[in-house]
Enzyme design. Structure first.
Site: not given
Ligand code: PBG
Length: 323
Positions: A122, A130, A195, A248, A313
């Site tokens: 992405c 993605c 995720k 996540k 973070y």
């Molecule tokens: C990539 C990705 C994302 C995040 C980690 N890898 C963004 C998404 O899926 O839009 C999000 C991480 C975060 O919000 O800290 N696909």
């Protein structure tokens, strides 16, 4: 036997007793710090929604990594922001792409620091999705080839662990095959197995310049209402060869972390995502909550739910608070 014989407050009376009976502990080795690599030299582009975080050119990533090494942080995970984006995400698997350059520089300077890479498209596609977009839809199987090439190029550059976050079906197997074919049998895959399509990624999309230009990610990321489906995602990723799994975001999915912990005996990570970080920072800056306490409480809850390690973070701030 209950009150007055039983008094749970006895074990809460002093910090030394509380510390003795504490069930969940945090150490810097359990944290992984996300870093954003961008082109150029001496470039630091602050991310307004994520105080203290910035897109950093490769040279400026090195002092961050020095901090991580000194604090005993478990590792870093790299995201790349390329010079140019295109329809075929070519920056993602370019052997001289931004992430590959960052990995090389970091591993050269800090060979012992664990370097993971986020494997996704992405940040590299002009449309911000993605995967391969055909007729307005993300094509699963065509995307697998990009992911496999990207993972191999990251490991060639020196990455210790690759972490696919795209949520295509079959990507762990495709990456495992490609790594093995390239001779990288020993490189583990950390799968972003469960995720979710989440509003809490908002600040990240500013940070990584990866917001989708049309539509959303709900046709590949999971529906937030589904817990059982997360178990299927994890099971399939393990069958395909994932060495570690991740849930996540973290805070809104603690039940999923707990369920995964109870069901799977593999190392389990959780990603405290950008929005979780930004909410705490914003509230703290308004004087509405105490930043350090909220930080530690949120991290503790993720560990208590069952995560072995946390992508956060707060990795540096929490490590300093623990020192
Ligand atoms: C990539 C990705 C994302 C995040 C980690 N890898 C963004 C998404 O899926 O839009 C999000 C991480 C975060 O919000 O800290 N696909």
């Amino acid at each position: 036997m209950a009150f007055p014989v039983q008094r749970l407050r006895r074990l809460r009376s002093t910090e030394s007793i509380r510390s003795l009976v504490r069930e969940t502990r945090l150490t810097p080795a359990q944290f992984v710090l996300p870093l954003f690599a961008c082109p150029g030299e001496g470039v630091r582009k602050d991310i307004s929604s994520m105080p203290g975080h910035a897109q950093l050119s490769v040279d400026l990533l090195l002092p961050e990594c020095a901090d991580c090494a000194e604090l005993g942080i478990g590792g870093v995970i790299l995201f790349g922001i390329p010079e140019e984006k295109d329809e075929s995400a070519s920056g993602a698997y370019d052997p001289h792409g931004i992430t590959q350059r960052a990995v090389r520089a970091i591993k050269k300077e800090f060979p012992k620091l664990l370097v993971m890479t986020d494997v996704c498209n992405c940040e590299y596609t002009s449309h911000g999705h993605c995967g391969f977009v055909r007729d307005g839809k993300v094509d699963n199987d065509l995307t697998l080839d990009w992911l496999a090439k990207t993972a191999v190029s990251h490991v060639c550059a020196g990455a210790d662990i690759v972490a696919p976050s795209d949520m295509m079906d079959g990507r762990v197997g495709a990456i495992r095959d490609a790594l093995d074919a390239a001779g990288f049998h020993g490189t583990p895959i950390l799968s972003y197995a469960a995720k979710y399509a989440s509003a809490f990624y908002g600040p990240f999309r500013e940070a990584a310049e990866s917001a989708p230009q049309f539509g959303d990610r709900r046709s590949y990321q999971m529906d937030c209402a589904n817990g059982r489906e997360a178990m299927r995602e994890i099971e399939l990723d393990l069958e395909e060869g994932a060495d570690m799994i991740m849930v996540k975001p973290a805070m809104a999915y603690l039940d999923v972390i707990r369920a995964a912990r109870e069901r799977f005996d593999v190392p389990l990570g959780a990603y405290q995502v950008s929005g979780e970080f930004s909410m705490i920072m914003a509230a703290a800056r308004n004087g509405w909550i105490e930043q350090d306490r909220a930080m530690m409480e949120s991290l503790t809850s993720i560990r208590r739910a069952g995560a072995d390690f946390i992508l956060t973070y707060f990795a540096k701030a929490a490590s300093r608070a623990l020192a």
